[in-house]
Design a protein around this motif. Structure first.
Motif, PDB file in Angstrom:
ATOM      1  N   HIS A   1      -1.234  10.489   4.786  1.00  2.00           N
ATOM      2  CA  HIS A   1      -0.042  10.831   5.568  1.00  2.00           C
ATOM      3  C   HIS A   1       0.956  11.625   4.729  1.00  2.00           C
ATOM      4  O   HIS A   1       1.524  12.632   5.196  1.00  2.00           O
ATOM      5  CB  HIS A   1       0.613   9.553   6.091  1.00  2.00           C
ATOM      6  N   LEU A   2       1.170  11.201   3.484  1.00  2.00           N
ATOM      7  CA  LEU A   2       2.149  11.867   2.638  1.00  2.00           C
ATOM      8  C   LEU A   2       1.707  13.281   2.266  1.00  2.00           C
ATOM      9  O   LEU A   2       2.531  14.186   2.142  1.00  2.00           O
ATOM     10  CB  LEU A   2       2.376  11.048   1.362  1.00  2.00           C
ATOM     11  N   VAL A   3       0.406  13.476   2.088  1.00  2.00           N
ATOM     12  CA  VAL A   3      -0.099  14.767   1.639  1.00  2.00           C
ATOM     13  C   VAL A   3      -0.285  15.745   2.790  1.00  2.00           C
ATOM     14  O   VAL A   3       0.074  16.921   2.692  1.00  2.00           O
ATOM     15  CB  VAL A   3      -1.429  14.584   0.870  1.00  2.00           C
ATOM     16  N   THR A   4      -0.833  15.258   3.897  1.00  2.00           N
ATOM     17  CA  THR A   4      -1.181  16.160   5.008  1.00  2.00           C
ATOM     18  C   THR A   4      -0.184  16.134   6.152  1.00  2.00           C
ATOM     19  O   THR A   4      -0.165  17.053   6.970  1.00  2.00           O
ATOM     20  CB  THR A   4      -2.560  15.796   5.576  1.00  2.00           C
ATOM     21  N   GLY A   5       0.620  15.068   6.233  1.00  3.30           N
ATOM     22  CA  GLY A   5       1.543  14.939   7.350  1.00  3.30           C
ATOM     23  C   GLY A   5       0.911  14.375   8.594  1.00  3.30           C
ATOM     24  O   GLY A   5       1.582  14.238   9.631  1.00  3.30           O
ATOM     25  N   ARG A   6      -0.373  14.018   8.531  1.00  2.00           N
ATOM     26  CA  ARG A   6      -1.024  13.416   9.694  1.00  2.00           C
ATOM     27  C   ARG A   6      -0.393  12.056   9.979  1.00  2.00           C
ATOM     28  O   ARG A   6      -0.011  11.331   9.059  1.00  2.00           O
ATOM     29  CB  ARG A   6      -2.525  13.261   9.450  1.00  2.00           C
ATOM     30  N   PRO A   7      -0.291  11.677  11.254  1.00  2.18           N
ATOM     31  CA  PRO A   7       0.335  10.385  11.596  1.00  2.18           C
ATOM     32  C   PRO A   7      -0.415   9.227  10.954  1.00  2.18           C
ATOM     33  O   PRO A   7      -1.639   9.272  10.757  1.00  2.18           O
ATOM     34  CB  PRO A   7       0.235  10.336  13.127  1.00  2.18           C
ATOM     35  N   LEU A   8       0.329   8.195  10.644  1.00  2.00           N
ATOM     36  CA  LEU A   8      -0.293   6.979  10.129  1.00  2.00           C
ATOM     37  C   LEU A   8      -1.136   6.354  11.225  1.00  2.00           C
ATOM     38  O   LEU A   8      -0.750   6.399  12.405  1.00  2.00           O
ATOM     39  CB  LEU A   8       0.766   5.985   9.659  1.00  2.00           C
ATOM     40  N   PRO A   9      -2.275   5.757  10.872  1.00  2.00           N
ATOM     41  CA  PRO A   9      -3.118   5.140  11.908  1.00  2.00           C
ATOM     42  C   PRO A   9      -2.401   3.987  12.574  1.00  2.00           C
ATOM     43  O   PRO A   9      -1.609   3.275  11.944  1.00  2.00           O
ATOM     44  CB  PRO A   9      -4.342   4.651  11.124  1.00  2.00           C
ATOM     45  N   THR A  10      -2.636   3.822  13.860  1.00  2.00           N
ATOM     46  CA  THR A  10      -2.041   2.718  14.602  1.00  2.00           C
ATOM     47  C   THR A  10      -2.679   1.414  14.153  1.00  2.00           C
ATOM     48  O   THR A  10      -3.890   1.249  14.209  1.00  2.00           O
ATOM     49  CB  THR A  10      -2.237   2.884  16.106  1.00  2.00           C
ATOM     50  N   ALA A  11      -1.839   0.510  13.675  1.00  2.00           N
ATOM     51  CA  ALA A  11      -2.344  -0.772  13.185  1.00  2.00           C
ATOM     52  C   ALA A  11      -2.365  -1.767  14.326  1.00  2.00           C
ATOM     53  O   ALA A  11      -1.976  -1.485  15.445  1.00  2.00           O
ATOM     54  CB  ALA A  11      -1.489  -1.273  12.035  1.00  2.00           C
ATOM     55  N   GLY A  12      -2.785  -2.970  14.011  1.00  2.00           N
ATOM     56  CA  GLY A  12      -2.794  -4.011  15.029  1.00  2.00           C
ATOM     57  C   GLY A  12      -3.942  -4.966  14.877  1.00  2.00           C
ATOM     58  O   GLY A  12      -3.856  -6.124  15.241  1.00  2.00           O
ATOM     59  N   GLY A  13      -5.066  -4.486  14.349  1.00  2.00           N
ATOM     60  CA  GLY A  13      -6.196  -5.369  14.125  1.00  2.00           C
ATOM     61  C   GLY A  13      -5.984  -6.201  12.890  1.00  2.00           C
ATOM     62  O   GLY A  13      -5.156  -5.886  12.046  1.00  2.00           O
ATOM     63  N   PRO A  14      -6.719  -7.286  12.760  1.00  2.00           N
ATOM     64  CA  PRO A  14      -6.558  -8.120  11.579  1.00  2.00           C
ATOM     65  C   PRO A  14      -7.020  -7.404  10.328  1.00  2.00           C
ATOM     66  O   PRO A  14      -7.967  -6.622  10.357  1.00  2.00           O
ATOM     67  CB  PRO A  14      -7.459  -9.327  11.880  1.00  2.00           C
ATOM     68  N   ALA A  15      -6.317  -7.642   9.235  1.00  2.00           N
ATOM     69  CA  ALA A  15      -6.716  -7.050   7.962  1.00  2.00           C
ATOM     70  C   ALA A  15      -8.024  -7.660   7.516  1.00  2.00           C
ATOM     71  O   ALA A  15      -8.263  -8.845   7.672  1.00  2.00           O
ATOM     72  CB  ALA A  15      -5.637  -7.306   6.907  1.00  2.00           C
ATOM     73  N   VAL A  16      -8.906  -6.844   6.984  1.00  2.00           N
ATOM     74  CA  VAL A  16     -10.180  -7.344   6.491  1.00  2.00           C
ATOM     75  C   VAL A  16      -9.959  -7.972   5.135  1.00  2.00           C
ATOM     76  O   VAL A  16      -9.286  -7.409   4.285  1.00  2.00           O
ATOM     77  CB  VAL A  16     -11.188  -6.194   6.383  1.00  2.00           C
ATOM     78  N   ALA A  17     -10.506  -9.147   4.925  1.00  2.00           N
ATOM     79  CA  ALA A  17     -10.301  -9.845   3.665  1.00  2.00           C
ATOM     80  C   ALA A  17     -11.626 -10.183   3.035  1.00  2.00           C
ATOM     81  O   ALA A  17     -12.505 -10.731   3.683  1.00  2.00           O
ATOM     82  CB  ALA A  17      -9.499 -11.137   3.908  1.00  2.00           C
ATOM     83  N   TYR A  18     -11.782  -9.847   1.782  1.00  2.00           N
ATOM     84  CA  TYR A  18     -12.989 -10.170   1.047  1.00  2.00           C
ATOM     85  C   TYR A  18     -12.786 -11.470   0.281  1.00  2.00           C
ATOM     86  O   TYR A  18     -11.820 -11.617  -0.433  1.00  2.00           O
ATOM     87  CB  TYR A  18     -13.327  -9.065   0.046  1.00  2.00           C
ATOM     88  N   THR A  19     -13.700 -12.394   0.434  1.00  2.00           N
ATOM     89  CA  THR A  19     -13.663 -13.603  -0.374  1.00  2.00           C
ATOM     90  C   THR A  19     -14.403 -13.333  -1.655  1.00  2.00           C
ATOM     91  O   THR A  19     -14.895 -12.241  -1.888  1.00  2.00           O
ATOM     92  CB  THR A  19     -14.333 -14.775   0.367  1.00  2.00           C
ATOM     93  N   ALA A  20     -14.523 -14.378  -2.494  1.00  2.00           N
ATOM     94  CA  ALA A  20     -15.210 -14.198  -3.768  1.00  2.00           C
ATOM     95  C   ALA A  20     -16.653 -13.756  -3.545  1.00  2.00           C
ATOM     96  O   ALA A  20     -17.250 -13.068  -4.357  1.00  2.00           O
ATOM     97  CB  ALA A  20     -15.177 -15.495  -4.570  1.00  2.00           C
ATOM     98  N   ALA A  21     -17.208 -14.173  -2.427  1.00  4.17           N
ATOM     99  CA  ALA A  21     -18.601 -13.791  -2.124  1.00  4.17           C
ATOM    100  C   ALA A  21     -18.660 -12.517  -1.302  1.00  4.17           C
ATOM    101  O   ALA A  21     -19.695 -12.179  -0.752  1.00  4.17           O
ATOM    102  CB  ALA A  21     -19.297 -14.926  -1.375  1.00  4.17           C
ATOM    103  N   THR A  22     -17.523 -11.812  -1.177  1.00  3.58           N
ATOM    104  CA  THR A  22     -17.390 -10.568  -0.407  1.00  3.58           C
ATOM    105  C   THR A  22     -17.763 -10.760   1.053  1.00  3.58           C
ATOM    106  O   THR A  22     -18.219  -9.852   1.712  1.00  3.58           O
ATOM    107  CB  THR A  22     -18.248  -9.430  -1.011  1.00  3.58           C
ATOM    108  N   ARG A  23     -17.540 -11.967   1.571  1.00  3.39           N
ATOM    109  CA  ARG A  23     -17.792 -12.213   2.993  1.00  3.39           C
ATOM    110  C   ARG A  23     -16.589 -11.712   3.774  1.00  3.39           C
ATOM    111  O   ARG A  23     -15.453 -12.020   3.471  1.00  3.39           O
ATOM    112  CB  ARG A  23     -17.979 -13.712   3.243  1.00  3.39           C
TER     113      ARG A  23
END
Length: 710
Positions: free
Chosen positions: A257-279
């Motif tokens: 966004h800062l470099v190209t000026g393209r809009p930031l993606p619309t958020a709303g979904g849960p953030a993906v989280a990696y556990t120690a086992a990368t699950r």
């Protein structure tokens, strides 16, 4: 520790560059003059196996990050008696110091800073690391661009969100979920980035407040001050400062966004989280790309039971209490007994009674925070309590309003449901004896150790009042402490505001009245002692002047004033150093003026001598020529000889003058500089007089004589 007398590896420690909760950083030099920033783990931590493991992990994490955006590692020895790490020494100020001394950034300079720091975050996160303490003091403005430093509390993806001694980060730049001890993702660094950009663009914090407690509250529930952030950057900053980490962009999206000026993606979904086992949790089976992931730094939730026969923790030295007795009465396996409400599952246990659930939540605080911090989970809990159990003791507002302070909500729920339980907050004994044990040493608060932020979360009047509602024997003392803490914060803030109003050098200095330090002083008044001054003599003068206000006060006011003085130490140090620098500049300017005046006087003498020799030579040649024409050979010879000597003298004077004073351009520049110095000296004297006047006014304020002339 005397750094100058020590050698670590191949580095001789020259001087201290800074000290934090985990270690101290020194300027190190090798035998060939190469420089490095050498960080030593504190001696008190060196014997701690867990801290050694963390330090070794820090080295490995930092090595995974591309060196173009951080201070690269040169050498390290995590196994040494006192573990150390040497990183590239970066010449240049921190962003904090630069903004304070030179003012906020704007235009292309601000845009370059935003892009460079976002690039650094993208590289850090790509290496599987979350920094967790991005702030202006941890951004060095090197000649080749900003560098992110201090991975002392950075954590890899498999590490925990909270250290063994408490919440980690810096108040004012910590995300709400970081303050609350919730599950952390790389989104915390994006929140910190937004806060840093507000400071860089405006000179003030995104969530300012007169006290630490008010700043914490504002981060949790208030809106950031972004009105003065330039429009092209403001949208990205506001997106990063969203209270919900799932709504923030990740570093690659921000950079794009800062470099190209393209809009930031619309958020709303849960953030993906990696556990120690990368699950991947809460994500589709298709592997997500790095662009749309968050790196988890939180521990897994309290283990959930897959069998219905889980028993509660032992409560009597190893003998487990029956599920229908004691604190967990109403919790147990199987279906609810006839006539009882359907069960509610928490920490792998089925609960049918609110009181038993409250006791379990007090014991499993992180899991309780996860419930109260999730709107859907909180709604389910409220539905069970109100609709299924029909409980009438719990304030319905806990479930019907957006929870801003999750820890306080958990504490309120436990206190309302089980006032018979001892007061506990975030796993800490919050009785008066327990508080005295927790707050017995002010040093963690003064050095910025991780435990400091944990104590700040506890040292709030609202928390103490909730703890008092447990109805234990010291409830009245807890309520009194809450009132004293309120009064002390007000007194300390008023003292600071009086200094800001009346002292020129204190303009726009933020208040640093630490409630945890106040509570430490309230619990043990013997700890109220004046801070030790540093090297600049003026620092001791300032401390003595300000501390006189403390000596003249008692009770809550004394604690509040003392915390204000300790919070003002960075300002005192800055003023003392500034005065020493200005005094040195005045003396050097006087010396330079005297030297230049003598030099210019010599220049003029040479000029006069050259003029005289030239005049004598010319006159002598003229006399010799006339005498020769008049047939006066002796007179002609004398004239010509005199002219020749005068000419030789002129040449010698020209050579000597040029050798001593340079060409005409250098001499003219020297004269102009000499003429400018008399204008500079009054400015320096005036500045020093203003500093002396500030100190005199501070003396009157410290003596409690009230407002002084503005």
């Amino acid at each position: 520790m005397d750094g100058a007398a020590r050698t670590v590896g191949e580095y001789r420690l020259v001087r201290s560059l800074g000290r934090g909760g985990f270690g101290e950083v020194f300027l190190g030099e090798t035998g060939d003059g190469a420089r490095a920033a050498v960080k030593l783990l504190h001696a008190s931590w060196a014997g701690d196996a867990d801290m050694r493991r963390r330090f070794a992990a820090e080295v490995e994490q930092a090595r995974r990050v591309s060196g173009f955006c951080i201070a690269g590692i040169l050498d390290a020895d995590p196994e040494a008696e006192q573990p150390w790490i040497a990183t590239e020494y970066i010449e240049g100020p921190t962003l904090q110091a630069s903004v304070v001394e030179e003012g906020p950034r704007s235009g292309d300079e601000l845009q370059r800073l935003a892009v460079s720091t976002a690039t650094a975050l993208a590289a850090i996160h790509a290496a599987g690391v979350v920094h967790r303490d991005l702030k202006p003091d941890n951004i060095m403005l090197a000649a080749d661009g900003p560098r992110v430093i201090d991975f002392g509390i950075a954590r890899a993806v498999e590490s925990t969100s909270v250290t063994a001694s408490g919440v980690v980060g810096t108040i004012g730049y910590m995300a709400p979920e970081q303050l609350e001890g919730l599950r952390l993702t790389s989104a915390v660094d994006l929140f910190s980035w937004g806060s840093v950009m507000v400071f860089a663009a405006t000179g003030h914090e995104a969530f300012p407040g007169p006290t630490q407690a008010s700043r914490v509250a504002r981060v949790l529930s208030g809106e950031p001050e972004t009105a003065d952030v330039p429009a092209p950057l403001a949208a990205a900053v506001r997106a990063c400062l969203d209270k919900d980490p799932r709504q923030r962009p990740d570093a690659p999206a921000l950079l794009d966004h800062l470099v190209t000026g393209r809009p930031l993606p619309t958020a709303g979904g849960p953030a993906v989280a990696y556990t120690a086992a990368t699950r991947v949790e809460g994500a589709p089976a298709i592997p997500a790309t790095r662009t749309h992931t968050r790196l988890e730094t939180a521990p897994p939730p309290v283990e959930q039971a897959v069998e219905p026969s889980v028993e509660p923790p032992a409560t009597d030295g190893g003998t487990r209490a029956p599920l229908t007795q004691g604190a967990y009465a109403g919790a147990g396996p199987g279906s609810a007994p006839p006539g009882e409400a359907p069960p509610y599952h928490f920490a792998g246990i089925r609960f049918t009674r609110v009181g038993a659930l409250a006791a379990a939540m007090q014991e499993h605080w992180p899991a309780a925070v996860a419930v109260f911090g999730d709107a859907a989970e909180l709604a389910a809990l409220g539905s069970w309590i109100v609709g299924d159990v029909g409980d009438t003791t719990i304030d319905r507002a806990l479930f019907r309003r957006q929870v801003r302070d999750v820890n306080l909500a958990v504490a309120s729920f436990v206190a309302q449901a089980r006032p018979d339980l001892p007061p506990v907050f975030r796993g800490h004994d919050a009785s008066v004896p327990g508080l005295r044990k927790l707050f017995h040493d002010p040093r963690p608060l003064l050095t910025g150790a991780p435990m400091a932020n944990e104590l700040i979360l506890l040292a709030r009047p609202a928390v103490l009042r909730v703890m008092a509602s447990h109805g234990t024997g010291d409830a009245a003392e807890l309520r009194s402490l809450a009132g004293s803490l309120d009064a002390a914060e007000r007194a300390g803030t008023a003292f600071h505001q009086e200094l800001v109003r009346n002292l020129v050098g204190w303009r726009d200095v933020p208040a640093r009245v630490d409630p945890a330090l106040i509570l430490t002083f309230l619990l043990d008044p013997a700890l109220v002692v004046a801070p030790e001054p540093g090297i600049p003599r003026a620092e001791g003068d300032w401390i003595a002047v300000l501390w006189s206000r403390v000596e003249g006060a008692t009770g809550a006011e004394r604690a509040g004033y003392a915390a204000t003085v300790y919070g003002a130490l960075p300002t005192v140090t800055r003023l003392a150093r500034q005065r020493a620098e200005w005094r040195e500049r005045e003396q050097s300017t006087r010396s330079e003026y005297a030297r230049l005046e003598a030099t210019v006087r010599t220049q003029k003498s040479y000029g006069t001598a050259k003029t005289c020799s030239l005049w004598i030579g010319g006159t002598s040649f003229f006399v010799g020529t006339v005498s020769g024409a008049a047939d006066m050979p002796l007179m002609a010879a004398l004239g010509w000889l005199t002219g020749l000597v005068a000419g030789m003298a002129f040449v010698i004077l020209v050579v000597m003058d040029h050798s001593a004073h340079g060409d005409s351009i250098a001499r003219a520049r020297r004269v102009r500089h000499l003429e400018s110095l008399p204008h500079l000296l009054p400015e320096l004297r005036s500045g020093l007089q203003r500093m002396d006047a500030d100190l005199a006014r501070a003396h009157r304020i410290g003596g409690g004589s009230g407002s002084t002339a503005r």
